[in-house]
Write a protein that holds these residues in place. Structure first.
Motif, PDB file in Angstrom:
ATOM      1  N   ASP A  44      -6.295  -4.050  12.185  1.00  0.00           N
ATOM      2  CA  ASP A  44      -7.286  -3.027  11.852  1.00  0.00           C
ATOM      3  C   ASP A  44      -6.624  -1.664  11.665  1.00  0.00           C
ATOM      4  O   ASP A  44      -6.979  -0.910  10.755  1.00  0.00           O
ATOM      5  N   LEU A 104      -4.801  -1.598   8.228  1.00  0.00           N
ATOM      6  CA  LEU A 104      -5.642  -1.590   7.033  1.00  0.00           C
ATOM      7  C   LEU A 104      -6.744  -0.539   7.087  1.00  0.00           C
ATOM      8  O   LEU A 104      -7.652  -0.546   6.263  1.00  0.00           O
ATOM      9  N   ARG A 105      -6.653   0.368   8.054  1.00  0.00           N
ATOM     10  CA  ARG A 105      -7.710   1.363   8.214  1.00  0.00           C
ATOM     11  C   ARG A 105      -7.716   2.375   7.074  1.00  0.00           C
ATOM     12  O   ARG A 105      -8.777   2.846   6.670  1.00  0.00           O
ATOM     13  N   PRO A 111      -6.852   3.766   3.160  1.00  0.00           N
ATOM     14  CA  PRO A 111      -6.718   3.252   1.781  1.00  0.00           C
ATOM     15  C   PRO A 111      -5.268   3.197   1.304  1.00  0.00           C
ATOM     16  O   PRO A 111      -4.889   2.270   0.585  1.00  0.00           O
ATOM     17  N   ARG A 123      -3.746  -0.003   2.488  1.00  0.00           N
ATOM     18  CA  ARG A 123      -4.259  -1.162   1.753  1.00  0.00           C
ATOM     19  C   ARG A 123      -3.631  -1.230   0.369  1.00  0.00           C
ATOM     20  O   ARG A 123      -3.271  -2.320  -0.111  1.00  0.00           O
ATOM     21  N   ASN A 124      -3.509  -0.084  -0.267  1.00  0.00           N
ATOM     22  CA  ASN A 124      -2.843  -0.049  -1.570  1.00  0.00           C
ATOM     23  C   ASN A 124      -1.394  -0.505  -1.475  1.00  0.00           C
ATOM     24  O   ASN A 124      -0.888  -1.227  -2.334  1.00  0.00           O
ATOM     25  N   LEU A 178      -1.210  -4.324  -1.105  1.00  0.00           N
ATOM     26  CA  LEU A 178      -1.492  -4.995  -2.375  1.00  0.00           C
ATOM     27  C   LEU A 178      -0.331  -4.842  -3.347  1.00  0.00           C
ATOM     28  O   LEU A 178       0.118  -5.816  -3.961  1.00  0.00           O
ATOM     29  N   ARG A 224      -4.369   3.531  -6.131  1.00  0.00           N
ATOM     30  CA  ARG A 224      -5.028   2.377  -6.741  1.00  0.00           C
ATOM     31  C   ARG A 224      -4.573   2.192  -8.185  1.00  0.00           C
ATOM     32  O   ARG A 224      -4.431   1.060  -8.661  1.00  0.00           O
ATOM     33  N   TRP A 235       5.761  -7.271   3.552  1.00  0.00           N
ATOM     34  CA  TRP A 235       4.638  -7.048   4.471  1.00  0.00           C
ATOM     35  C   TRP A 235       5.125  -6.698   5.875  1.00  0.00           C
ATOM     36  O   TRP A 235       4.567  -5.816   6.533  1.00  0.00           O
TER      37      TRP A 235
END
Length: 302
Positions: free
Chosen positions: A25, A28-29, A31, A34-35, A38, A155, A257
């Protein structure tokens, strides 16, 4: 903007705990993280597949040189007010074309190819530091370009990387069989009608794209950690192309990762962690291969 605040958020640090759900958590809290995950996955898949051929063909020096070429590309893009990603790809692909053009065929092609790669690398380094001297504000971002950073991945960057990877992997699938043939035995492949020079040029362009993507996370100085090390680890474990490609992608994905997670929790350069994880896997693979060989020899003797 959250991206601008990212360095402060990471510097504040997140405590690593034994609660996996809590740690995920925390990762990935935001953005920007998360970008980064990915984009890292996209880069790992692309670099794992293309890097496997780099190891097979002995093009690791070319991969390092293309990373060096990407350095002035990023610096020039920043100097002109463009996104660094544009410079990475533009110069890396242009460098691949230049190496292919300066590497004639015929007898002694390997030696002349190596000389062309070295000449392009020297010029690229000179251009990179020239751009640094022109725009001194670039010095504040120099470590990010050289050793990697995940804080500025947007993004839009993820979309660009994903489209580039999809196109590059599609081209790799199209030329995969003749590329494999030309990599194993170029003379026999040429005699069989394979356009070795054209296939080699196409592969160098793909390698340039892979290097540009890897540079986002490892930096230009450590790009081999993502393009070469996972593929080298896979080649130690299996000589079969299908298994080797799959393992190379899996190892690259693990390194990216794990490196991103370690960089987030320790506030240390992501390039260092990606390299450390990848090299640890390579050492373990070599150790496993040595033990397997010793066991087989004892079985034969017995």
């Amino acid at each position: 903007m959250l991206i601008e605040a990212a360095p402060r958020l990471v510097a504040a640090g997140a405590d690593l705990s034994w609660n996996v759900a809590h740690d995920v958590d925390a990762l990935l809290r935001y953005p920007f993280m998360r970008n980064a995950f990915l984009a890292g996955a996209v880069a790992a898949v692309m670099c794992g597949a293309i890097g496997w051929f780099a190891v097979l063909r002995g093009e690791t020096y070319a991969a390092h040189t293309l990373a060096t070429v990407a350095f002035p590309g990023a610096g020039g893009a920043v100097y002109l007010g463009f996104a660094p990603l544009l410079g990475y790809f533009g110069f890396a692909v242009a460098g691949a074309g230049l190496i292919a053009w300066l590497s004639p065929g015929g007898p002694g092609r390997a030696e002349r190819h190596s000389a062309a790669v070295g000449a392009v690398q020297a010029m690229a380094l000179a251009l990179g530091f020239w751009f640094v001297s022109l725009y001194r504000g670039f010095l504040s971002s120099l470590s990010g370009f050289l050793f990697g950073s995940f804080l500025g991945v947007t993004r839009d960057d993820v979309a660009v990387l994903a489209v580039t990877a999809a196109v590059a992997l599609a081209v790799l699938a199209l030329i995969g069989r003749p590329l494999l043939f030309a990599s194993v035995d170029p003379r026999v492949a040429e005699a069989a009608g394979v356009p070795v020079r054209a296939v080699s040029f196409a592969y160098l362009v793909l390698l340039g794209c892979a290097v540009a993507e890897a540079s986002q996370f490892t930096g230009v100085l450590l790009v081999l950690a993502l393009v070469v090390v996972p593929a080298a680890t896979a080649s130690v474990l299996s000589p079969r192309p299908s298994i080797g490609l799959a393992l190379s992608v899996a190892f690259a994905l693990t390194a990216v990762w794990a490196g991103l997670a370690a960089a987030f929790f320790t506030d240390r350069p992501v390039g260092f962690w990606v390299t450390t994880v990848g090299f640890a896997g390579y050492v373990l693979a070599r150790g496993f291969a040595a033990l397997r060989t010793r066991h087989l020899r004892r079985a034969v003797v017995a």
